[in-house]
Write an enzyme that holds these catalytic residues in place. Structure first.
Site, PDB file in Angstrom:
ATOM      1  N   GLU A  22       4.024-149.143 -42.141  1.00 26.14           N
ATOM      2  CA  GLU A  22       3.795-149.867 -40.927  1.00 26.14           C
ATOM      3  C   GLU A  22       5.688-149.511 -41.855  1.00 26.14           C
ATOM      4  O   GLU A  22       5.729-149.874 -42.703  1.00 26.14           O
ATOM      5  CB  GLU A  22       3.470-151.053 -40.927  1.00 26.14           C
ATOM      6  CG  GLU A  22       4.028-152.744 -41.834  1.00 26.14           C
ATOM      7  CD  GLU A  22       3.568-153.472 -41.029  1.00 26.14           C
ATOM      8  OE1 GLU A  22       3.971-154.157 -40.768  1.00 26.14           O
ATOM      9  OE2 GLU A  22       3.294-154.693 -41.681  1.00 26.14           O
ATOM     10  N   LYS A  83      11.675-155.485 -33.603  1.00 24.07           N
ATOM     11  CA  LYS A  83      10.719-155.628 -33.907  1.00 24.07           C
ATOM     12  C   LYS A  83       9.318-154.877 -32.548  1.00 24.07           C
ATOM     13  O   LYS A  83       9.596-155.482 -31.861  1.00 24.07           O
ATOM     14  CB  LYS A  83      10.055-156.741 -34.095  1.00 24.07           C
ATOM     15  CG  LYS A  83       8.966-157.309 -34.900  1.00 24.07           C
ATOM     16  CD  LYS A  83       8.787-158.833 -35.303  1.00 24.07           C
ATOM     17  CE  LYS A  83       7.449-158.922 -35.316  1.00 24.07           C
ATOM     18  NZ  LYS A  83       7.477-160.396 -35.236  1.00 24.07           N
ATOM     19  N   VAL A 103       1.918-154.602 -37.136  1.00 27.16           N
ATOM     20  CA  VAL A 103       0.351-153.359 -37.359  1.00 27.16           C
ATOM     21  C   VAL A 103      -0.323-152.828 -35.954  1.00 27.16           C
ATOM     22  O   VAL A 103      -0.685-152.155 -36.241  1.00 27.16           O
ATOM     23  CB  VAL A 103      -0.500-154.675 -37.743  1.00 27.16           C
ATOM     24  CG1 VAL A 103      -1.543-154.593 -37.588  1.00 27.16           C
ATOM     25  CG2 VAL A 103      -0.439-155.412 -39.177  1.00 27.16           C
ATOM     26  N   ASP A 133       0.743-168.982 -29.709  1.00 23.59           N
ATOM     27  CA  ASP A 133       1.325-167.347 -30.099  1.00 23.59           C
ATOM     28  C   ASP A 133       0.171-166.647 -30.814  1.00 23.59           C
ATOM     29  O   ASP A 133      -0.200-167.236 -32.195  1.00 23.59           O
ATOM     30  CB  ASP A 133       2.610-168.374 -31.271  1.00 23.59           C
ATOM     31  CG  ASP A 133       3.278-166.750 -32.056  1.00 23.59           C
ATOM     32  OD1 ASP A 133       2.348-165.644 -31.751  1.00 23.59           O
ATOM     33  OD2 ASP A 133       3.811-167.016 -32.477  1.00 23.59           O
ATOM     34  N   SER A 135      -0.934-163.346 -31.953  1.00 26.01           N
ATOM     35  CA  SER A 135      -0.528-162.259 -32.819  1.00 26.01           C
ATOM     36  C   SER A 135      -0.994-160.870 -32.029  1.00 26.01           C
ATOM     37  O   SER A 135      -2.321-160.941 -32.142  1.00 26.01           O
ATOM     38  CB  SER A 135       0.433-161.310 -33.975  1.00 26.01           C
ATOM     39  OG  SER A 135       0.257-159.876 -33.930  1.00 26.01           O
ATOM     40  N   ASP A 137      -1.011-157.913 -32.722  1.00 24.40           N
ATOM     41  CA  ASP A 137      -2.029-157.499 -33.820  1.00 24.40           C
ATOM     42  C   ASP A 137      -3.422-157.342 -33.438  1.00 24.40           C
ATOM     43  O   ASP A 137      -4.235-156.520 -33.828  1.00 24.40           O
ATOM     44  CB  ASP A 137      -1.732-157.501 -35.178  1.00 24.40           C
ATOM     45  CG  ASP A 137      -0.322-157.552 -35.767  1.00 24.40           C
ATOM     46  OD1 ASP A 137       0.143-156.632 -34.816  1.00 24.40           O
ATOM     47  OD2 ASP A 137       0.027-157.708 -36.998  1.00 24.40           O
ATOM     48  N   LYS A 154      -1.626-164.621 -43.854  1.00 24.47           N
ATOM     49  CA  LYS A 154      -0.974-165.912 -44.822  1.00 24.47           C
ATOM     50  C   LYS A 154      -1.204-166.832 -44.226  1.00 24.47           C
ATOM     51  O   LYS A 154      -1.883-167.436 -43.214  1.00 24.47           O
ATOM     52  CB  LYS A 154       0.638-165.511 -45.002  1.00 24.47           C
ATOM     53  CG  LYS A 154       0.951-163.904 -45.826  1.00 24.47           C
ATOM     54  CD  LYS A 154       3.032-165.305 -45.610  1.00 24.47           C
ATOM     55  CE  LYS A 154       3.413-163.798 -46.473  1.00 24.47           C
ATOM     56  NZ  LYS A 154       3.722-162.638 -45.941  1.00 24.47           N
TER      57      LYS A 154
HETATM   58  N1  PSU Z   1       2.727-161.191 -41.811  1.00 26.76           N
HETATM   59  C1  PSU Z   1       3.425-160.636 -43.540  1.00 26.76           C
HETATM   60  N2  PSU Z   1       4.760-159.919 -43.772  1.00 26.76           N
HETATM   61  C2  PSU Z   1       4.798-159.101 -42.498  1.00 26.76           C
HETATM   62  C3  PSU Z   1       4.538-159.062 -40.732  1.00 26.76           C
HETATM   63  C4  PSU Z   1       3.405-160.530 -40.999  1.00 26.76           C
HETATM   64  O1  PSU Z   1       3.379-161.413 -44.559  1.00 26.76           O
HETATM   65  O2  PSU Z   1       5.630-157.930 -42.610  1.00 26.76           O
HETATM   66  C5  PSU Z   1       4.915-158.261 -39.726  1.00 26.76           C
HETATM   67  C6  PSU Z   1       3.977-157.414 -39.321  1.00 26.76           C
HETATM   68  O3  PSU Z   1       4.368-156.102 -39.333  1.00 26.76           O
HETATM   69  C7  PSU Z   1       2.946-157.650 -38.701  1.00 26.76           C
HETATM   70  C8  PSU Z   1       3.687-158.706 -38.024  1.00 26.76           C
HETATM   71  O4  PSU Z   1       2.136-157.100 -37.986  1.00 26.76           O
HETATM   72  O5  PSU Z   1       4.806-159.184 -39.163  1.00 26.76           O
HETATM   73  C9  PSU Z   1       3.855-159.276 -37.074  1.00 26.76           C
HETATM   74  O6  PSU Z   1       4.030-160.251 -36.074  1.00 26.76           O
HETATM   75  P1  PSU Z   1       3.507-160.693 -34.997  1.00 26.76           P
HETATM   76  O7  PSU Z   1       3.281-162.709 -35.524  1.00 26.76           O
HETATM   77  O8  PSU Z   1       4.895-161.289 -33.913  1.00 26.76           O
HETATM   78  O9  PSU Z   1       2.901-160.046 -34.183  1.00 26.76           O
HETATM   79 MN    MN Z   2       4.512-163.915 -32.905  1.00 18.33          MN
END
Ligand code: PSU
Ligand code: MN
Length: 303
Positions: A22, A83, A103, A133, A135, A137, A154
């Protein structure tokens, strides 16, 4: 619209093992210049196992699968990259922008390119700050048949809620050599994976069985951070709590939330978290390459 590099085209023709990587981790996840070093190091780790790396990104509105050093550099030092998750592709294409794929975004492009193994650091999930919220993903894992190697998620996220969501969406959560879901910086979370597997061969056989019964979901392989780089919960948890409180106080939400939390944790840990972050990313690239090799070997035998 999809541009495969010559190397990836050749690898596809030969059915060689390919690992997708990614690029949000480059554009939004890590500070410079570590983001550039990391991008190159992950590619090297994949090559060291005899597989081909395919870093995915959007450049000038084109979806690129497999990019070179010049393009990686452009992403790593980009002023205002997008992003790019699943909803964002059309915007970036129409406006001819540059962006790093999350992801979910990387899974979309990889699947189109016929790549089914992908290495990342941590997946997105259900945020602690707001239950709405969630993701994208998780949605991508629900409907894209790929193997995604990560170090868990995390604990900036609500991990029990994230695992519940994955269960609902029929995404197997594999613990690689562990029964416990790893929490990115540390090997422990107190939460169970759905299955423990101990070798790339076992993972490939598991994936085949999952897709043979007709499932279309991904397999999430969680690879715990190597013990010597695992951070103590007593050290990292208060930092995560502080970062989360700061985000809420500042009213940060939506796509900006994850990058804010990552940067704040790096800052508060005095760079300690960054070191662990890099190690686990390398580790995941290596495991993904081993899995891709076993998977492509299987395909060769069929012919
Ligand atoms: N978690 C991490 N490092 C990262 C990300 C998540 O520890 O770089 C990034 C990944 O690309 C993941 C994205 O797909 O953040 C998720 O963002 P969001 O919660 O906005 O979907
Ligand atoms: Mn998010």
């Amino acid at each position: 619209m999809f541009v495969l590099s010559d190397e990836i085209k050749r690898a596809r023709e030969m059915d060689a093992p390919i690992v997708a990587l990614e690029s949000t981790v480059i554009t939004h996840g890590l500070p410079t210049p570590q983001n550039m070093e990391l991008a190159l190091a992950m590619e090297d780790k994949v090559r060291a196992e005899g597989a081909v790396p395919a870093t995915v990104a959007l450049l000038d509105g084109k979806i690129r699968v497999g990019i070179g050093k010049t393009e990686l550099e452009r992403l790593a030092y980009a002023k205002d990259p997008v992003k790019v998750s699943r909803r964002d592709f059309a915007k970036v294409i129409v406006k001819k922008l540059d962006g790093g794929t999350t992801v979910a975004g990387t899974m979309l492009a990889s699947q189109k390119a016929g790549i089914n193994v992908f290495a990342t650091g941590g997946i997105g999930g259900v945020h602690r700050e707001s239950y709405l919220d969630i993701s994208t993903d998780l949605q991508a894992l629900a409907d894209t048949p790929m193997i995604v190697v990560c170090a868990g998620a995390k604990s900036i996220l609500d991990l029990p809620a994230t695992l519940e969501y994955l269960e609902t969406m029929a995404v197997p959560v594999v613990g690689y050599g562990t029964d416990e879901f790893p929490a990115f910086f540390s090997r422990q979370s107190g939460l169970d994976v759905s299955v423990r597997l101990d070798s790339p061969e076992e993972i490939a056989a598991f994936a085949k069985a999952h897709w043979d019964v007709g499932m279309k979901s991904a397999i999430l392989v969680t690879n715990p951070i190597p013990t010597e780089h695992s951070l103590d919960d007593d050290f990292i948890n208060p930092i995560i709590a502080q970062a989360s409180a700061d985000a809420q106080e500042k009213g940060i939400h939506g796509q900006a939330l994850t990058p804010f939390l990552l940067a704040r944790i790096n800052e508060l840990s005095g760079g300690k978290s960054l070191q662990s972050n890099l190690v686990l990313l390398h580790n995941n690239a290596t495991l993904a390459a081993k899995i891709a090799k076993v998977m492509s070997g299987k395909k060769e035998k069929k012919v």
